[in-house]
Scaffold this motif. Structure first.
Motif, mmCIF file in Angstrom:
data_model
loop_
_atom_site.group_PDB
_atom_site.id
_atom_site.type_symbol
_atom_site.label_atom_id
_atom_site.label_comp_id
_atom_site.label_asym_id
_atom_site.label_seq_id
_atom_site.Cartn_x
_atom_site.Cartn_y
_atom_site.Cartn_z
ATOM 1 N N VAL A 67 -22.756 -12.988 -19.652
ATOM 2 C CA VAL A 67 -21.969 -11.878 -19.109
ATOM 3 C C VAL A 67 -21.294 -11.144 -20.262
ATOM 4 C CG1 VAL A 67 -19.989 -11.303 -17.639
ATOM 5 C CG2 VAL A 67 -21.602 -13.068 -16.928
ATOM 6 N N ARG A 68 -21.180 -9.821 -20.135
ATOM 7 C CA ARG A 68 -20.541 -9.014 -21.191
ATOM 8 C C ARG A 68 -19.332 -8.272 -20.629
ATOM 9 N NH1 ARG A 68 -25.201 -5.229 -22.108
ATOM 10 N NH2 ARG A 68 -25.837 -6.087 -20.089
ATOM 11 N N HIS A 69 -18.295 -8.183 -21.443
ATOM 12 C CA HIS A 69 -17.106 -7.412 -21.093
ATOM 13 C C HIS A 69 -17.054 -6.201 -22.016
ATOM 14 C CE1 HIS A 69 -12.420 -7.174 -20.845
ATOM 15 N NE2 HIS A 69 -12.999 -6.360 -19.993
ATOM 16 N N GLY A 249 -8.528 -8.827 -18.156
ATOM 17 C CA GLY A 249 -7.997 -8.938 -19.501
ATOM 18 C C GLY A 249 -9.059 -9.368 -20.490
ATOM 19 N N SER A 250 -9.929 -10.285 -20.054
ATOM 20 C CA SER A 250 -11.011 -10.781 -20.906
ATOM 21 C C SER A 250 -11.912 -11.646 -20.043
ATOM 22 C CB SER A 250 -10.465 -11.586 -22.079
ATOM 23 O OG SER A 250 -9.792 -12.751 -21.615
ATOM 24 N N ILE A 251 -13.041 -12.048 -20.607
ATOM 25 C CA ILE A 251 -13.878 -13.053 -19.957
ATOM 26 C C ILE A 251 -13.893 -14.302 -20.831
ATOM 27 C CG2 ILE A 251 -15.315 -11.418 -18.691
ATOM 28 C CD1 ILE A 251 -17.476 -11.814 -20.834
ATOM 29 N N GLU A 252 -14.051 -15.447 -20.184
ATOM 30 C CA GLU A 252 -14.064 -16.708 -20.919
ATOM 31 C C GLU A 252 -15.446 -16.947 -21.533
ATOM 32 O OE1 GLU A 252 -11.311 -18.072 -21.311
ATOM 33 O OE2 GLU A 252 -10.067 -17.566 -19.582
ATOM 34 N N HIS A 253 -15.470 -17.526 -22.722
ATOM 35 C CA HIS A 253 -16.717 -17.888 -23.392
ATOM 36 C C HIS A 253 -16.897 -19.395 -23.230
ATOM 37 C CE1 HIS A 253 -16.927 -13.830 -25.028
ATOM 38 N NE2 HIS A 253 -15.633 -13.953 -25.286
ATOM 39 N N LYS A 254 -17.862 -19.760 -22.410
ATOM 40 C CA LYS A 254 -17.908 -21.109 -21.865
ATOM 41 C C LYS A 254 -19.079 -21.925 -22.400
ATOM 42 C CE LYS A 254 -18.406 -19.694 -17.578
ATOM 43 N NZ LYS A 254 -18.628 -18.242 -17.710
ATOM 44 N N MET A 255 -18.984 -23.222 -22.160
ATOM 45 C CA MET A 255 -20.043 -24.167 -22.495
ATOM 46 C C MET A 255 -21.316 -23.865 -21.708
ATOM 47 S SD MET A 255 -19.820 -28.271 -21.870
ATOM 48 C CE MET A 255 -21.252 -29.356 -21.934
#
Length: 586
Positions: A67-69, A249-255
Motif C-alpha cells: 500500500v502507498r500513502h 497521518g501515515s500508514i504503518e510499514h509492517k512485517m
C-alpha cells in the motif's frame, strides 16, 4: 504461483453430515425460506471460483507492491480495486447482512466457510470486506433506525467500507486511557477530535467512503462511548457531501499484510453520531469485536489450508533422499513425501486444519441460533456457547494457523525461506493474527477468567455435559478414543474447579495459567470434533473419504491429543514458578 482450490467436499460434509445445517436452517424462521443445502452448495462453488480466479492472483503481487500513502491518498496495490469491485458487485460483503437493508441474509455457519476461502486466497485483501461486515453488524445491533437506513445499504453493497478505530499510542489493550474526545453539538451530532493508530482499512481507494466506528470520551466522563464517523459527510438524501475532518497521518510499514492499509487516523472536529448509549461504547464495539475475533481465527484457518496445499504439492514434486528401507520404485531419489518427518508435519497441519474448520462451523451455528432462534431457551444457551467459543476460536485457530504456516515452510526447507515459493508470505501475513483484535493471551484470560470461572463453571459444565452426551451416542468410532476425550473433559472440569476455588487467594493464577487452559480445551475439543467427523463419515458414499477420516483421526489421537494432557499439567502446577521471581532478577 501455487494455485488455490477450496476443500469443497470437506465443507459440504461438515454442513450436511456433521452439524446437520439443513435441520438448523429449517428451524430458524429467518432462514427457513432462504437457504437449503442446494443454495449453500451453489454459494460455496461460486466463492471457490472467486477466491481461486479473482482474489488469489493478486495475493503475491499485492505483497510485493504494498500500500502507498501519497499526499492525502492511500493507494492499494494494482488489481485490488478491480477485484474489489467484482467482489462487492457479487454481494459478498453483505453475504450475512440483514436483507431489510440490502444484505443477502445467509447463515453465519455458511459465511465462515466463505471467509475461510477468501483468507486462504489472500489475507490482506479479505480484511477490507471483513471489517466492513463487522462494522455493519455493530451499526445494525446498536444504531438508530435513521443510521441503519442511511449507512447499511451502502456498506452491504460494498460501495462504502467500514473500519474499527480503538487503539491509541498510550491505550492498546487497556482502552481506559484513550484521549479522543467527543463534544456534543446542538443538532444531536458530536465533534470528534483525536488520533488512532493501527486502524485496518482506515483509508484506501477501494470505496468512495469509509465509515469509522470510533471510541471516544464525552466531556467530564470517564466512560467510553462509540461514534459513527464517516470520512465523507452523508447528506439527507444519502448523497456524499463535504470532507469530514478525517485524515490519514501515515500508514504503518509492517512485517506482513502489505496489501492491507493499516493507518494512523486523525480526527479534527469530525462530525460523528452516537452509537448506543453514552458511556456504553465498549459494549457496542464488542459486537463488532466478537465478529472480528472469529474472523481473525478464520484468517489463521485459511492460512492453514493454503499452507497445507502448498506444502503437499511441494512434497510430491521435490525429490530428495530415498525412502527408509529403500525406494518403492527403485529410484535413486524419492519425493520427500515418503519421509516420516515430512509426513508428520503435513498430517499435523491437516488434522488441525480439518478440526479447526469444524470449530468455525460449529461456532457459526451457535451464532445463528443465538441470533435467529425463536425459542428463548435455545437462544440463551447458544449465547452462552458463543461466549465460551469466541476467545477459543480467535486464539486457538490463529495460534495453530501460525504453527501450520511454519511447519509448511519447514517442508520446503531452504526454498521456504526465499520469496519466490510464496510460503514465507503466509508466515508473515498470519503472524499478526495472534496479536490484533485482542492478543491471544488476553483471549485466554477472557476465556478462563470471565467465561469459565466468571460464572463458577456453569457454562463450561453445560457445554461439556452436552458434548459428553453426544460422544456416548457415537456408534462408529473407537471406544478407546471416546474414553480419551471423555477423560479430558472430566479433567478440564476438575482443573477449572481448582482454579475457580483459588482465584481470589491467588490473584495472578488466572493470568499465569490461562493460555495453557485454553490450549488444553482446544486440543480436547478437536478430539471431540474428530470423533464427530469420523462417526459421520461412516456411511459416506465415497469409501475413500471414510478411509481418509479414519486414518487422519488415528493420527490425531495417537500424536496430537496428548498435548491437552501437557497443557492441563501446566495449569495444575499453578503460578508459583511464574510469579515468585523478584522483578529485579529479570
Amino acid at each position: 504461483m501455487n494455485p488455490y482450490n477450496a476443500p469443497l467436499a470437506e465443507m459440504r460434509f461438515l454442513l450436511e453430515k456433521v452439524f446437520d445445517a439443513p435441520k438448523t436452517w429449517s428451524e430458524l424462521p429467518a432462514m427457513a425460506e432462504s437457504v437449503d443445502m442446494d443454495t449453500a452448495a451453489a454459494i460455496l462453488d461460486e466463492a471457490d471460483k472467486i477466491s481461486r480466479e479473482l482474489i488469489h492472483p493478486i495475493n503475491r503481487s499485492g505483497d510485493e507492491q504494498g500500500v502507498r500513502h501519497q499526499a492525502d491518498k492511500v493507494i492499494t496495490p494494482d488489481g485490488y480495486k478491480a477485484v474489489y469491485d467484482q467482489y462487492a458487485e457479487g454481494g459478498w460483503v453483505g453475504l450475512c447482512g440483514d436483507p431489510e437493508h440490502g444484505g443477502m441474509g445467509m447463515p453465519k455457519m455458511l459465511g465462515v466457510l466463505v471467509d475461510e476461502m477468501a483468507y486462504s486466497a489472500c489475507n490482506a485483501f479479505t480484511l477490507y470486506g471483513s471489517l466492513t461486515a463487522g462494522a455493519a453488524l455493530a451499526i445494525h445491533a446498536h444504531g438508530t433506525e435513521e443510521l441503519k437506513q442511511r449507512y447499511l445499504p451502502k456498506m452491504y453493497s460494498g460501495e462504502w467500507s467500514g473500519a474499527m478505530d480503538m487503539t491509541e499510542p498510550q491505550a492498546g489493550s487497556d482502552l481506559r486511557g484513550i484521549r479522543t474526545k467527543a463534544v456534543p453539538n446542538d443538532n444531536g451530532s458530536y465533534n470528534i477530535t483525536g488520533s488512532k493508530i493501527f486502524i485496518t482499512g482506515g483509508d484506501h481507494d477501494l470505496t468512495e467512503n469509509v465509515i469509522h466506528l470510533v471510541l471516544a470520551k464525552l466531556p467530564n466522563s470517564h466512560g467510553i462511548s462509540l461514534f459513527l464517523v464517516p470520512k465523507i459527510k452523508v447528506n439527507a438524501d444519502e448523497s456524499l457531501g463535504d470532507a469530514n475532518g478525517v485524515t490519514v497521518g501515515s500508514i504503518e510499514h509492517k512485517m506482513g499484510l502489505k496489501g492491507s492499509a493499516t493507518c494512523v487516523m486523525n480526527y479534527d472536529g469530525a462530525e460523528g453520531y452516537l452509537i448506543g448509549r453514552p458511556n456504553r461504547g465498549l459494549v457496542c464495539m464488542f459486537t463488532m469485536m466478537n465478529y472480528e475475533r472469529l474472523a481473525i481465527g478464520i484468517q489463521g484457518l485459511g492460512t492453514s489450508q493454503a499452507a497445507y496445499q502448498m506444502a503437499t504439492d511441494y512434497a510430491k514434486d521435490r525429490v530428495q533422499g530415498v525412502a527408509a528401507g529403500g525406494s518403492p520404485t527403485g529410484a535413486t531419489s524419492d519425493p520427500i513425501l515418503v519421509h516420516g518427518d515430512v509426513r508428520r508435519m503435513l498430517l499435523t497441519v491437516r488434522t488441525l486444519t480439518e478440526a479447526g474448520r469444524a470449530l468455525s462451523v460449529y461456532t457459526g451455528q451457535q451464532l445463528d441460533l443465538a441470533k435467529f432462534s425463536d425459542d428463548a431457551e435455545t437462544k440463551a444457551k447458544a449465547s452462552r456457547y458463543v461466549g465460551l467459543l469466541t476467545p477459543v476460536s480467535k486464539a486457538f485457530l490463529s495460534d495453530r494457523g501460525l504453527d501450520a504456516a511454519i511447519m509448511a515452510q519447514q517442508v520446503f526447507g531452504g526454498h521456504g525461506y526465499i520469496r519466490e515459493t510464496g510460503i514465507e508470505q503466509l508466515v508473515r501475513d498470519t503472524r499478526i493474527a495472534q496479536i490484533y483484535e485482542g492478543t491471544n493471551g488476553i483471549q485466554a484470560i477472557d476465556f478462563l477468567g470471565r467465561k469459565v470461572t466468571g460464572d463458577n463453571l456453569t457454562a463450561l459444565k453445560e457445554f461439556i455435559a452436552e458434548h459428553v452426551s453426544n460422544i456416548n451416542q457415537f456408534e462408529h468410532v473407537s471406544t478407546d478414543d471416546k474414553i480419551k476425550v471423555l477423560s479430558l473433559f472430566e479433567q478440564l472440569l476438575v482443573i477449572a474447579a481448582d482454579v475457580n476455588e483459588n482465584k481470589l487467594t491467588k490473584p495472578a493464577l488466572i493470568n499465569a495459567c490461562a493460555v495453557d487452559f485454553l490450549d488444553a480445551f482446544g486440543y480436547s475439543l478437536y478430539g471431540y470434533f474428530w470423533l464427530a467427523m469420523t462417526n459421520a463419515a461412516n456411511d459416506h458414499v465415497d469409501s475413500s473419504f471414510k478411509q481418509q477420516k479414519q486414518k487422519l483421526s488415528r493420527f490425531y489421537f495417537d500424536k496430537l491429543l496428548a498435548k491437552a494432557d501437557y497443557h492441563l499439567s501446566q495449569v495444575a502446577m499453578g503460578d508459583a514458578a511464574i510469579m515468585d521471581m523478584d522483578e529485579a532478577l529479570f
